[in-house]
Scaffold this active site. Structure first.
Site, PDB file in Angstrom:
ATOM      1  N   HIS A   1       1.079   6.460  -8.486  1.00 38.11           N
ATOM      2  CA  HIS A   1       2.235   6.135  -7.647  1.00 38.11           C
ATOM      3  C   HIS A   1       3.480   6.200  -8.538  1.00 38.11           C
ATOM      4  O   HIS A   1       4.062   5.169  -8.885  1.00 38.11           O
ATOM      5  CB  HIS A   1       2.069   4.762  -7.006  1.00 38.11           C
ATOM      6  CG  HIS A   1       2.972   4.511  -5.835  1.00 38.11           C
ATOM      7  ND1 HIS A   1       2.509   4.197  -4.584  1.00 38.11           N
ATOM      8  CD2 HIS A   1       4.324   4.526  -5.727  1.00 38.11           C
ATOM      9  CE1 HIS A   1       3.539   4.017  -3.756  1.00 38.11           C
ATOM     10  NE2 HIS A   1       4.652   4.210  -4.431  1.00 38.11           N
TER      11      HIS A   1
ATOM     12  N   ASN B   1       3.494   9.000   4.590  1.00 38.58           N
ATOM     13  CA  ASN B   1       4.513   7.950   4.475  1.00 38.58           C
ATOM     14  C   ASN B   1       5.681   8.386   5.333  1.00 38.58           C
ATOM     15  O   ASN B   1       6.327   9.394   5.040  1.00 38.58           O
ATOM     16  CB  ASN B   1       4.985   7.796   3.025  1.00 38.58           C
ATOM     17  CG  ASN B   1       3.916   7.169   2.136  1.00 38.58           C
ATOM     18  OD1 ASN B   1       2.863   6.753   2.613  1.00 38.58           O
ATOM     19  ND2 ASN B   1       4.205   7.109   0.849  1.00 38.58           N
TER      20      ASN B   1
ATOM     21  N   GLU C   1       3.191  10.527  -2.700  1.00 36.57           N
ATOM     22  CA  GLU C   1       4.441  11.283  -2.548  1.00 36.57           C
ATOM     23  C   GLU C   1       4.765  12.197  -3.728  1.00 36.57           C
ATOM     24  O   GLU C   1       5.873  12.113  -4.284  1.00 36.57           O
ATOM     25  CB  GLU C   1       5.606  10.319  -2.326  1.00 36.57           C
ATOM     26  CG  GLU C   1       5.467   9.448  -1.113  1.00 36.57           C
ATOM     27  CD  GLU C   1       6.751   8.698  -0.765  1.00 36.57           C
ATOM     28  OE1 GLU C   1       7.664   8.651  -1.610  1.00 36.57           O
ATOM     29  OE2 GLU C   1       6.854   8.194   0.358  1.00 36.57           O
TER      30      GLU C   1
ATOM     31  N   ARG D   1      -3.253  -1.469   0.550  1.00 35.42           N
ATOM     32  CA  ARG D   1      -3.031  -0.286  -0.278  1.00 35.42           C
ATOM     33  C   ARG D   1      -2.225  -0.671  -1.508  1.00 35.42           C
ATOM     34  O   ARG D   1      -1.128  -1.206  -1.391  1.00 35.42           O
ATOM     35  CB  ARG D   1      -2.302   0.801   0.532  1.00 35.42           C
ATOM     36  CG  ARG D   1      -1.952   2.016  -0.294  1.00 35.42           C
ATOM     37  CD  ARG D   1      -1.448   3.171   0.566  1.00 35.42           C
ATOM     38  NE  ARG D   1      -1.004   4.253  -0.290  1.00 35.42           N
ATOM     39  CZ  ARG D   1       0.269   4.557  -0.551  1.00 35.42           C
ATOM     40  NH1 ARG D   1       1.244   3.889   0.036  1.00 35.42           N
ATOM     41  NH2 ARG D   1       0.558   5.538  -1.368  1.00 35.42           N
TER      42      ARG D   1
ATOM     43  N   TRP E   1       4.982  -0.874   4.615  1.00 34.90           N
ATOM     44  CA  TRP E   1       5.606  -1.029   3.306  1.00 34.90           C
ATOM     45  C   TRP E   1       6.704  -2.069   3.464  1.00 34.90           C
ATOM     46  O   TRP E   1       7.648  -1.791   4.201  1.00 34.90           O
ATOM     47  CB  TRP E   1       6.199   0.298   2.798  1.00 34.90           C
ATOM     48  CG  TRP E   1       6.776   0.100   1.443  1.00 34.90           C
ATOM     49  CD1 TRP E   1       8.031  -0.344   1.123  1.00 34.90           C
ATOM     50  CD2 TRP E   1       6.081   0.259   0.207  1.00 34.90           C
ATOM     51  NE1 TRP E   1       8.148  -0.463  -0.237  1.00 34.90           N
ATOM     52  CE2 TRP E   1       6.979  -0.109  -0.819  1.00 34.90           C
ATOM     53  CE3 TRP E   1       4.772   0.670  -0.137  1.00 34.90           C
ATOM     54  CZ2 TRP E   1       6.619  -0.070  -2.174  1.00 34.90           C
ATOM     55  CZ3 TRP E   1       4.437   0.702  -1.474  1.00 34.90           C
ATOM     56  CH2 TRP E   1       5.364   0.344  -2.476  1.00 34.90           C
TER      57      TRP E   1
ATOM     58  N   TYR F   1       9.279   7.240   7.337  1.00 32.34           N
ATOM     59  CA  TYR F   1      10.336   6.248   7.519  1.00 32.34           C
ATOM     60  C   TYR F   1      11.427   6.705   8.476  1.00 32.34           C
ATOM     61  O   TYR F   1      11.950   5.925   9.242  1.00 32.34           O
ATOM     62  CB  TYR F   1      10.997   5.921   6.173  1.00 32.34           C
ATOM     63  CG  TYR F   1      10.117   5.159   5.212  1.00 32.34           C
ATOM     64  CD1 TYR F   1      10.140   3.773   5.189  1.00 32.34           C
ATOM     65  CD2 TYR F   1       9.259   5.815   4.333  1.00 32.34           C
ATOM     66  CE1 TYR F   1       9.340   3.056   4.307  1.00 32.34           C
ATOM     67  CE2 TYR F   1       8.449   5.104   3.443  1.00 32.34           C
ATOM     68  CZ  TYR F   1       8.496   3.727   3.439  1.00 32.34           C
ATOM     69  OH  TYR F   1       7.706   3.021   2.584  1.00 32.34           O
TER      70      TYR F   1
ATOM     71  N   GLU G   1       2.466   4.460   4.701  1.00 33.18           N
ATOM     72  CA  GLU G   1       3.675   3.638   4.559  1.00 33.18           C
ATOM     73  C   GLU G   1       4.582   3.817   5.770  1.00 33.18           C
ATOM     74  O   GLU G   1       4.741   4.925   6.280  1.00 33.18           O
ATOM     75  CB  GLU G   1       4.503   4.027   3.315  1.00 33.18           C
ATOM     76  CG  GLU G   1       3.917   3.602   1.999  1.00 33.18           C
ATOM     77  CD  GLU G   1       4.765   4.042   0.815  1.00 33.18           C
ATOM     78  OE1 GLU G   1       5.992   4.207   0.971  1.00 33.18           O
ATOM     79  OE2 GLU G   1       4.182   4.229  -0.268  1.00 33.18           O
TER      80      GLU G   1
END
Ligand code: VKK
Length: 520
Positions: A145, A331, A191, A100, A454, A333, A404
């Site tokens: 992005h 994404n 995002e 990606r 990521w 985290y 991600e």
């Protein structure tokens, strides 16, 4: 009989041993599952003045003193523009089947929509795509992005103007035309929820606009502008998707989606106010962009609080939005607790803008998980299956990709402890546990079709500059040399890995029983 008993004891010991190391195996995911790594153009390419590229909003912003921690900028970054062949080799050696990356609008159309398509930009991405395909790696392409040609900001205020919808559509079409014969996965935006939050509410990333008490900026309006900018982003997604559906999808056979920054949230206290604050925050952050695309309007929680501050979709807008999307990119985290600020007083300025919610990583003095070097980013593996479940339920199990997931290491540009950085055990643990949690989501029926770490290499981490390293490969920012970290070797082993001893014994699914994965 005795033999069987011994065998069972052995198996149970073995399973406990494996559970203790949270082992997860490639063979637990479908064979056609995409496994890859992610990057973005600003963060890795460098070559900021080469190939007729124009300045991006990030080129300009990062050169303003005080904006980037440690004073870094993306002028050279990881020099991927010149080293992309080497970087493809790194991917090939790990055995990923997808990559990606994002296309720099400023390389393709240096002046936005004004002026010519830049052949040097087309050539760079075309070569990259061809080399990836030669290595059996599917390109997974993001159109935006965070970066735009600065000219669009200067001419008409970029996302604040509806003009950008047409311009973004034009840029997207140039990309579909030039690369769509080979690219089968398109993300319109990365995002946008975070881009708007930090760009127009808090004001710490370009265009750096905000107002008190949300932030301290020379200009902006944190109560209005984020909703206008978001509206134009959503309609830009719709414009690009419309063009793809009408003129390209049938003959090119790809799919198109959007990528959301998706924290998971848990109520701080088991009380109705915190529980609804959590729902509210998820609506304001995660559903803000996906509800309009899937259902034609903003989440009811937002409409209720914002009233007329939230723009209206016209009949024509709704028709465009009718094209929806093919997949949702997630994404993910970290996870935080949420405390209500609607019925209980919070310190002024503490709660996030209009959400009347306060996030925190601590409950009764205990943190929700190990704090990573990134502020407000904790290791909470079970957040992965919970956030996936949220999207699964809310959007009728639309196809999802984890676009991600990764772990930051603290560092400076010039490291003195390269050995420690290379020995990134924490990252390996993090990835293993988050993958195990993703497996739980999939076992629960979630339609997840891919996962990306990521990042492939250390790179320019936005406002953190070169002080956080997310790479599976270490980058020496002076020599630009790449070195695999322990995590790159782990990912390779995982991707090529032999099945676990338990899987060799027919009929035993390591993850069938929740008992052996107590941490989930
Ligand atoms: O999630 C973020 C966070 C950005 C941020 C946080 C705090 C601030 O103050 C400003 C920006 O970006 C995603 O996660 C990655 C690892 O961070 C970034 O490198 C990716 O580019 C992006 O898609």
């Amino acid at each position: 009989m005795k033999g069987l008993a011994y065998c069972l004891v052995f198996l149970s010991l073995l399973s406990q041993l494996l559970a203790a190391s949270h082992n997860i195996h490639r063979s637990q995911f479908p064979e056609d599952f995409l496994f890859g790594t992610s990057t973005s153009s600003v963060q890795v390419e460098g070559a900021y003045l080469e190939g007729n590229k124009s300045l991006t909003n990030w080129d300009v912003f990062s050169h303003i003193p005080g904006k980037i921690k440690g004073g870094g900028n993306p002028d050279v970054a990881a020099d991927h523009y010149h080293r992309y062949l080497e970087d493809i080799e790194l991917m090939h050696s790990m055995g990923v089947n997808t990559y990606r990356f994002s296309i720099s609008w400023s390389r393709i159309l240096p002046s936005g929509r004004f002026g010519q398509v830049n052949q040097a930009g087309i050539d760079f991405y075309s070569n990259l795509i061809n080399e990836l395909l030669n290595r059996g790696i599917q390109p997974f392409v993001t159109l935006n992005h965070f970066d735009i040609p600065q000219e669009l900001e200067d001419r008409y205020g970029a996302w604040l103007s509806p003009q950008i919808q047409q311009d973004f559509g034009y840029f997207a079409e140039v990309c579909f035309k030039a690369f769509g014969d080979r690219v089968k996965y398109w993300c319109t935006f990365n995002e946008p929820n975070l881009m708007i939050k930090f760009g127009y509410i808090i004001g710490t990333i370009p265009p750096g606009r905000c107002s008190q008490p949300s932030g301290d900026c020379p200009a902006g309006n944190s109560a209005l502008e984020p909703y206008i900018a978001a509206h134009n982003v959503i309609l830009s997604h719709a414009t690009a998707t419309n063009i793809y559906r009408k003129n390209y999808q049938a003959k090119q056979g790809g799919s198109i989606g959007i990528v959301i920054s998706a924290y998971w949230y848990e109520p701080l206290r088991n009380i109705p106010a915190d529980i609804s604050a959590t729902e509210r925050l998820l609506a304001f952050e995660n559903a803000w962009f996906v509800d309009p695309i899937m259902f034609g309007d903003y989440p009811p929680e937002m409409r209720q609080i914002l009233g007329s501050r939230l723009p209206i979709f016209s009949e024509e807008d709704r028709r465009k939005l009718g094209n929806k999307l093919d997949f949702i990119g997630i994404n993910h985290y970290s996870t935080l607790y949420v405390q209500d600020c609607m019925f209980f007083p919070c310190k002024p300025g503490d709660s996030l803008g209009d959400t009347f919610a306060l996030t925190t990583g601590e409950r009764d003095g205990r943190s929700i998980g190990t704090l990573t070097p990134m502020p407000m980013s904790y290791v909470v593996p079970q957040g992965m299956h919970r956030v996936v479940h949220y999207f699964q339920k809310r959007y009728n199990n639309t196809v999802m990709y984890i676009t991600e997931n990764g772990y930051p290491q603290e560092s400076s540009r010039d490291v003195s402890n390269k050995k420690d950085i290379l020995n990134d055990k924490e990252r390996v643990e993090y990835l293993k546990n988050y993958l195990a949690s993703l497996y739980v989501a999939i076992r629960n029926g979630a339609n997840v079709k891919g996962y990306f770490v990521w990042s492939l290499i250390d790179n320019f981490e936005w406002v953190f500059g070169y002080t956080l390293r997310f790479g599976l490969h270490y980058v020496d920012f002076n020599t630009l040399e790449r070195t695999p970290k322990l995590s790159a070797r782990w990912y390779k082993e995982f991707l090529n890995g032999s099945p676990s001893p338990l899987q060799l014994i027919k009929g035993i699914d390591l993850f069938k029983s929740r008992r052996i994965l107590p941490f989930l």
